[in-house]
Scaffold this active site. Structure first.
Site, PDB file in Angstrom:
ATOM      1  N   PHE A 282       0.819  -1.222   0.000  1.00  0.00           N
ATOM      2  CA  PHE A 282       0.000   0.000   0.000  1.00  0.00           C
ATOM      3  C   PHE A 282       0.850   1.270   0.000  1.00  0.00           C
ATOM      4  CE2 PHE A 282      -2.169  -3.358   2.515  1.00  0.00           C
ATOM      5  CZ  PHE A 282      -3.064  -3.748   1.537  1.00  0.00           C
TER       6      PHE A 282
ATOM      7  N   GLU B 127      -6.264   2.016  -6.935  1.00  0.00           N
ATOM      8  CA  GLU B 127      -6.391   3.154  -6.019  1.00  0.00           C
ATOM      9  C   GLU B 127      -7.691   3.901  -6.239  1.00  0.00           C
ATOM     10  OE1 GLU B 127      -2.661   5.259  -6.488  1.00  0.00           O
ATOM     11  OE2 GLU B 127      -1.677   3.835  -5.138  1.00  0.00           O
TER      12      GLU B 127
ATOM     13  N   THR C 296      -2.069  -7.644  -6.073  1.00  0.00           N
ATOM     14  CA  THR C 296      -2.786  -6.982  -7.153  1.00  0.00           C
ATOM     15  C   THR C 296      -3.171  -7.932  -8.269  1.00  0.00           C
ATOM     16  OG1 THR C 296      -0.519  -6.408  -7.704  1.00  0.00           O
ATOM     17  CG2 THR C 296      -1.896  -4.668  -6.824  1.00  0.00           C
TER      18      THR C 296
ATOM     19  N   LEU D 259      -8.412  -5.918 -17.268  1.00  0.00           N
ATOM     20  CA  LEU D 259      -7.598  -7.036 -17.758  1.00  0.00           C
ATOM     21  C   LEU D 259      -8.057  -8.367 -17.188  1.00  0.00           C
ATOM     22  CD1 LEU D 259      -4.104  -5.305 -17.511  1.00  0.00           C
ATOM     23  CD2 LEU D 259      -5.568  -5.541 -19.535  1.00  0.00           C
ATOM     24  N   ASN D 260      -8.566  -8.332 -15.966  1.00  0.00           N
ATOM     25  CA  ASN D 260      -9.089  -9.548 -15.351  1.00  0.00           C
ATOM     26  C   ASN D 260     -10.165  -9.125 -14.357  1.00  0.00           C
ATOM     27  OD1 ASN D 260      -9.593 -11.705 -13.534  1.00  0.00           O
ATOM     28  ND2 ASN D 260      -7.609 -12.621 -13.985  1.00  0.00           N
ATOM     29  N   PRO D 261     -11.420  -9.421 -14.639  1.00  0.00           N
ATOM     30  CA  PRO D 261     -12.491  -8.896 -13.769  1.00  0.00           C
ATOM     31  C   PRO D 261     -12.450  -9.460 -12.353  1.00  0.00           C
ATOM     32  CG  PRO D 261     -13.378 -10.364 -15.480  1.00  0.00           C
ATOM     33  CD  PRO D 261     -11.942 -10.125 -15.807  1.00  0.00           C
TER      34      PRO D 261
ATOM     35  N   GLN E 294      -9.340  -5.769  -6.220  1.00  0.00           N
ATOM     36  CA  GLN E 294      -8.679  -4.504  -5.900  1.00  0.00           C
ATOM     37  C   GLN E 294      -9.703  -3.472  -5.428  1.00  0.00           C
ATOM     38  OE1 GLN E 294      -5.174  -3.534  -6.029  1.00  0.00           O
ATOM     39  NE2 GLN E 294      -5.447  -5.692  -5.603  1.00  0.00           N
TER      40      GLN E 294
ATOM     41  N   LYS F 167      -6.262   0.980 -17.723  1.00  0.00           N
ATOM     42  CA  LYS F 167      -5.777   2.034 -16.836  1.00  0.00           C
ATOM     43  C   LYS F 167      -5.701   1.458 -15.426  1.00  0.00           C
ATOM     44  CE  LYS F 167      -8.744   5.306 -18.359  1.00  0.00           C
ATOM     45  NZ  LYS F 167      -9.342   6.601 -18.787  1.00  0.00           N
TER      46      LYS F 167
END
Lengths: 211, 733
Positions: free
Chosen positions: B242, B693, B470, B618-620, B626, B689
Site C-alpha cells: 500500500f 487506487e 494486485t 484485464l481480469n475482472p 482490488q 488504466k
C-alpha cells in the site's frame, strides 16, 4: 539457498512444490546458547504431532508455537503478522481448536496435535476451503490467507458444535451458519487487502456443501 | 517499444484470455501456505542468524552514547551494530528520513541498533539490554499548531489557478467555505517489513518485501556505499504494501549490516509495534474548500487549499490534486502548504493525494448540493467536464464519470434516498445513503520484460515486476498467453528478481497497465523472432493461436518453432507525449448505505456499490478484488483509522493492530462492483488504466455523506467516531 527459479508459476511447478516435504531440523543453535549460559537452562524437550507427524524438539522456553513452526520446522505457511494476537495470521488448529500460535509457547503443547495450513491441503490437492478461497478470490497478497483458512475451518466446526457467538440471538436454538455469524466469528482474522466480502462467500459455499 | 500514438487493433483485442475471469495462478500456492515471503527463505544448510531492531525512544535529538556491553555478553549474541558505530551512511534517493547511521535522531523508533544472535529469542532479549543515552531536543508534532508556519514547497506544483477565483467567489449566489481534517493513517499491511541478507564476498543478496525492486536495489547500494551491480534483490511474494514498501526500509539495511558483522546470513523483521513509527505513514491534512455556484448548480468558483507536515526535505500530501481536474468551473485555485514536523516520515499510501483529498472534496460537494437544493448525483453531473478545467485545450483521453454516477444511482436504488436527513428509521437504526465520485489519475511508467519460448512450447516471462496482491502474476500470464496464442497454463511467470528487466514496479495504480504493456512489447519482439526464424516474412498474415504459428497455408507449433535452443526476446515499453496532450484519469462512483444506532451513534455499513470506468479491465476477478479491498480501506478511513499523535513526546501512540483499528470482517457488508465496458487507447497497447487506487478515492466521503443523510449530523473531522455524532442524535423517548 532455494533456487528462485522454483517460484515460477505453472501447473508443473505447483506439483513440484507440493511434493516438497518439510525438513525437520529441531533447534540447531540451542547447544551454543547453553554453553554461553551454563548456569541457566533455557530449553525444554517437547514432543507433539504436526500435520500427523510426531516430532521431538528441544526448544527455548520462550519460543512461541508460531516460531517453532516457522523457524524450527520450516512450516512457514503459518504467518507472523503481529506476534501479539491481534491479527490472526498465525491461526493454527491445536487439538481441533483454532488458536493464535503467537500467543502460546511451544513447550505448552506437549502431546498436542497441531494442524497447520500445510496439513489441510497442498497445491494439486487443496482442502475444499482452500479451493473455495481460490474460486472466490478470497485473498490478495496472501499473507493473512492461511490464518483465514485455518480459522474458517475451525469456525464452521464451532457452529456445528452449537457454540454461540456475540451475534447469536437465540441461545436455545441450534447455531446457524449465516453471513452475520461468519463475519462475527472471523473478525479475529484481519485482511488489510480487504477481501472480506469474497472470504465470506468462500466460507458460505463450503458451509453449504457441508450441511 | 515507444508508445506515442494511440493504440490501434492489436492481438490483445482478441480478448480470448485477457479480460477473462481467470483465477489467480498463484492462488494454490498462497492458499496452501506455499508462497515464500521474505522472512521464509530457508536453506537447511545455512546457519541463519536473527537480527532484532532497537529503535529510538525519543523523537528528536542526538545519541550521546550507546552501551552495548550487556547486549554483547548476552547468550547467543553474534554482533551488535549501532548507529553511532557505523557512522553516517548515505541516504537513499527516495528516503526522507535516514534509515540508519550517525547520531542524529529524526523521529521516534528510528533504528539505532541491531542485535544479531543465534536465535530470535536471544536477539530479542539482548536488544532489550542495549542502553542508550540521548540528548533530547524539543520537536514540533502538532499540525494544527504548526499550520501558520507552513510554507510553499519548493518542488512539484504546489499552486495552480485559472480565471479569477476571488472575484467569482465573491459574487456567487450560493457559496460554501468549510474546513475538513484527515488524520495520519498507517498502511498496516499484514506482512511486516522483513529481509534476509547474505554476503558472498562483496556481493549481497537480499530477500525482502519490496514493491519496487530497482529502487530498493539502487538505494540499498547507495546506503551501504557499494556498487549497485553487487546487490541482488529478491521479492517474489509481498504480503501487502500500500505504498510503505515502495522505498527502501530499515530492515534491509540492518540485515545487510548485521550480516556483514556477524559473517552469517541475518534475517530481520520489524516487530509490528515498529511499523507505525519506524516507517512511513499517510500524513494528516487540514483542507479548506470554497465553492461558489449559480442558482442552477453550475460551479463558477472552486478553491482547495491543503496543509500537511513532514520532516525536513519531505513533501506535502498532494490533497488538492483531484480538485484541479474533477469538476468544471472557470475560476479556480489550489494551494498546498507544508509545515516542518518531527513525526516519522510522511509518504505515499494508497492513492496519495486523492485519497485524503477526496475525503474532503466529496463532502464539500455533498454540502454544496444541499445548499443548492440539488440531488448530489445531479450536481456532480451538471459540473462534469470533458477537458482539463485549468487547461481547456487538454481533453481527457476518456472520461465517463457521469456514466458511473448514473449507472450506480440506478443499480443502488438511489431514488429511495430520503431527501430530508435524519428521517429514515429501521428499528434502532437511523438509515442513510451517500454518494461520492471516485477519481484517480492514471500514471504510466516504463516497464521491461523478457520472454522465453522453450522447446516444450512453454512461455516464461521474466520481469522485476512485483505482485503485492494486485494480481500481477495472473494478468502478466494472460497477456503473454494472448500475445502468443497459448493457454495460461503454458505460461510461467517469474517476478520480483533484480536480475530480470526493470519494470514499472507496483505503485500509484500504474503497475497493472504498465507492466503488462512491457510484456506486450517483449511478446511483439518474440513474435517477430519466431516469424523470422520460420521465414514467415509477411508480418500481416502471421497468426499465433492454439499453440501454433500460422502464415498462409503453413502452420508450425510453437514448440517446434522454438527448437532445442529456444527463443528469447526482451523489450521495454516507453511512453511518449500522450499523457501531456491528453489528461489520463480513472473515474468511478461510490454508493453506500449506513445505519447509525440511534442510542450509541455506532455506524454500520449496510450496502456498498462501486461503479468504475478505468479503461479495459484485464481480469475482472482480480480487478474486482482490488476495488472491494479499496472500498474496505475507505471504510476504515471513514470510521476508525487514526494514528493518534502524542503531541508532547512526538510519536504515534496506537502503534499496533489492536489500537490502530482497520476494518475487520464484522465491519464489511457484501460489496458490489460494476465495471463500465470501455477501453482507453491513449493509455497503452493494453488500453487499460489503473484500478487499485481508484476504488479507495471517494469511499470515505460517501460514508460520511451517508451518515449525514442518516442523522443530520455533518462531521468534517475524520474518522467519524460515535463521540462526534452522539450529541446530534435525536432524544430517546
Amino acid at each position: 539457498m532455494q533456487s528462485p527459479g522454483a517460484l515460477e508459476i505453472s501447473r508443473r511447478d505447483l506439483l513440484v512444490a507440493s511434493a516438497a516435504t518439510v525438513t525437520v531440523a529441531g533447534a540447531p543453535s540451542l547447544a551454543h546458547s547453553q554453553t554461553n549460559t551454563p548456569e541457566a537452562s533455557t530449553g525444554t524437550n517437547v514432543s507433539f504431532t504436526v500435520n500427523g507427524e510426531r516430532l521431538e524438539l528441544e526448544l527455548d522456553n520462550r519460543t512461541t508455537l508460531l516460531d517453532a513452526l516457522r523457524e524450527h520446522l520450516y512450516l512457514t505457511g503459518t504467518k507472523k503478522g503481529c506476534d501479539h494476537g491481534q491479527c490472526g495470521a498465525c491461526t493454527v488448529l491445536v487439538d481441533g481448536r483454532r488458536i493464535n500460535a503467537c500467543l502460546t509457547l511451544a513447550v505448552m503443547h506437549e502431546g498436542g496435535s497441531i494442524t497447520t495450513i500445510e496439513g489441510l491441503g497442498q497445491p494439486g490437492n487443496l482442502h475444499p476451503m482452500q479451493a473455495a478461497f481460490v474460486e472466490h478470490d478470497g485473498f490478495q497478497c496472501g499473507y493473512c490467507t492461511p490464518g483465514q483458512i485455518c480459522s474458517s475451518v475451525a469456525m464452521l466446526e464451532e457452529i456445528s458444535a452449537n457454540i454461540p457467538s456475540h451475534v447469536t440471538d437465540d441461545l436455545m436454538a441450534p447455531a446457524e451458519i449465516t453471513a452475520a455469524e461468519i463475519r462475527e466469528r472471523m473478525s479475529g482474522n484481519i485482511c488489510r487487502c480487504g477481501a472480506y466480502s469474497n472470504i465470506v462467500e468462500a466460507i458460505t459455499e463450503v458451509a453449504g456443501r457441508k450441511t | 517499444m515507444r508508445f506515442d500514438t494511440p493504440a490501434t487493433t492489436n492481438p490483445i483485442d482478441q480478448l480470448k484470455i485477457v479480460g477473462q475471469p481467470i483465477h489467480r495462478i498463484d492462488g494454490p500456492l498462497k492458499t496452501a501456505g506455499k508462497a515464500v515471503y521474505a522472512y521464509e527463505w530457508h536453506d537447511p544448510n545455512t546457519p541463519y542468524a536473527y537480527g532484532y531492531i532497537v529503535g529510538s525512544a525519543i523523537a528528536k535529538g542526538r545519541i550521546r552514547s550507546i552501551d552495548v556491553t550487556a547486549a554483547k555478553n548476552a547468550p547467543g549474541v553474534l554482533a551488535v551494530v549501532t548507529t553511532d558505530g557505523v557512522g553516517e551512511l548515505k541516504k537513499g534517493k527516495y528516503n526522507t528520513a535516514k534509515l540508519f547511521g550517525g547520531t542524529e535522531v529524526q523521529h521516534y523508533h528510528q533504528a539505532i541498533a541491531v542485535v544479531a544472535a543465534e536465535t530470535f529469542e536471544e536477539a530479542r532479549a539482548a536488544a532489550s539490554l542495549v542502553k542508550v543515552h540521548y540528548a533530547e531536543e524539543k520537536g514540533v508534532f502538532d499540525l494544527a499548531a504548526a499550520r501558520d508556519t507552513a510554507v510553499k514547497p519548493d518542488d512539484g506544483e504546489p499552486d495552480s489557478a485559472a480565471g479569477d477565483f476571488n472575484a467569482a467567489f465573491e459574487t456567487a449566489p450560493v457559496k460554501l467555505d468549510q474546513t475538513y481534517t484527515t488524520p495520519d493513517q498507517s498502511h498496516a499491511m499484514m506482512e511486516p517489513h522483513a529481509s534476509i541478507a547474505a554476503w558472498s564476498g562483496d556481493e549481497l543478496t537480499v530477500w525482502t518485501s519490496s514493491q519496487m525492486i530497482d529502487w530498493w536495489r539502487t538505494d540499498l547500494a547507495t546506503t551501504l556505499g557499494i556498487d549497485k551491480e553487487k546487490v541482488h534483490i529478491m521479492s517474489p511474494f509481498i504480503g501487502g504494501g500500500f505504498g510503505v514498501k515502495l522505498f527502501l526500509r530499515a530492515d534491509a539495511v540492518l540485515a545487510a549490516l548485521a550480516a556483514r558483522e556477524a559473517k552469517r546470513p541475518v534475517k530481520v523483521a520489524l516487530p509490528r509495534p515498529f511499523l507505525m513509527n519506524n516507517t512511513t505513514h499517510r500524513p494528516a491534512t487540514i483542507q479548506r474548500i470554497r465553492i461558489g455556484a449559480g442558482r442552477h448548480g453550475r460551479i463558477t468558483a472552486i478553491a482547495h487549499e491543503s496543509w500537511s507536515g513532514d520532516l525536513p526535505g519531505g513533501g506535502p500530501e498532494v490533497a488538492v490534486q483531484q480538485t484541479r481536474l474533477l469538476y468544471a468551473g472557470e475560476n479556480r485555485m489550489t494551494a498546498m502548504r507544508l509545515a516542518t514536523l518531527d513525526l516519522p516520515e510522511g509518504n505515499a499510501m494508497r492513492a496519495p493525494g486523492e485519497a485524503p483529498g477526496m475525503m474532503a472534496l466529496e463532502i464539500a460537494i455533498d454540502e454544496m448540493a444541499e445548499r443548492l437544493g440539488l440531488d448530489p448525483v445531479e450536481f456532480r453531473t451538471i459540473n462534469d467536464t470533458q477537458v482539463d478545467p485549468e487547461k481547456p485545450e487538454r481533453p481527457f483521453s476518456h472520461r465517463d464519470l457521469v456514466g458511473c454516477l448514473r449507472t450506480g444511482a440506478q443499480r443502488f436504488g438511489w431514488k429511495d434516498r430520503s431527501k430530508r436527513p435524519g428521517s429514515r428509521r429501521d428499528g434502532d437504526w437511523l438509515v442513510g445513503m451517500g454518494v461520492g465520485s471516485a477519481f484517480r489519475n492514471n500514471l504510466v511508467v516504463p516497464s521491461g520484460a523478457r520472454v522465453r519460448l522453450d522447446r516444450g512450447g512453454v512461455v516464461t516471462v521474466e520481469t522485476d515486476m512485483t505482485d503485492i496482491g494486485t494480481g500481477s502474476y495472473t494478468i502478466i500470464a494472460q497477456t503473454a498467453a494472448e500475445m502468443l496464442g497459448v493457454p495460461v497454463d503454458k505460461v510461467a511467470v517469474s517476478l520480483g528478481d533484480s536480475r530480470f528487466p526493470v519494470s514499472s514496479g507496483s505503485g500509484g495504480q500504474f503497475g497493472g497497465n504498465s507492466s503488462t504493456a512491457g510484456v506486450y512489447a517483449a511478446c511483439v519482439k518474440l513474435r517477430e523472432a519466431v516469424a523470422q526464424k520460420l521465414g514467415f516474412n509477411n508480418a500481416d498474415d502471421v497468426i499465433f493461436a492454439d499453440g501454433e504459428v500460422r502464415s498462409g497455408d503453413r502452420r508450425i507449433t510453437l514448440a517446434e518453432a522454438a527448437g532445442d535452443e529456444g527463443l528469447v526476446a526482451e523489450d521495454r515499453i516507453e511512453f511518449g507525449k500522450l499523457t501531456e496532450t491528453h489528461q489520463q484519469s480513472t473515474f468511478g462512483a461510490h454508493f453506500v448505505e449506513v445505519g447509525v444506532d440511534v442510542a450509541t451513534g455506532e455506524t454500520r455499513l449496510r450496502r456498498m456499490l462501486a461503479v468504475c470506468a478505468a479503461g479495459r479491465i484485464l481480469n475482472p476477478i482480480t480487478a474486482r478484488s482490488q476495488v472491494i479491498g479499496a472500498m474496505t480501506m475507505g471504510v476504515g478511513a471513514a470510521l476508525s483509522e487514526d494514528l493518534v499523535v502524542d503531541k508532547a513526546r512526538g510519536f504515534f501512540v496506537n502503534h499496533d493492530l489492536a489500537a490502530y483499528e482497520v476494518p475487520v470482517h464484522a465491519d464489511i457488508p457484501h460489496q458490489e462492483v460494476i465495471f463500465l465496458d470501455e477501453t482507453d487507447p491513449m493509455s497503452s497497447p493494453m488500453k487499460a488504466k489503473g484500478i487499485a487506487e481508484l476504488g479507495l478515492c471517494g469511499v470515505a466521503a460517501a460514508v460520511a455523506n451517508a451518515i449525514y443523510n442518516a442523522t443530520g449530523v455533518r462531521v468534517r473531522d475524520y474518522p467519524i467516531t460515535l463521540d462526534k455524532l452522539i450529541n446530534g442524535l435525536p432524544e430517546l423517548s
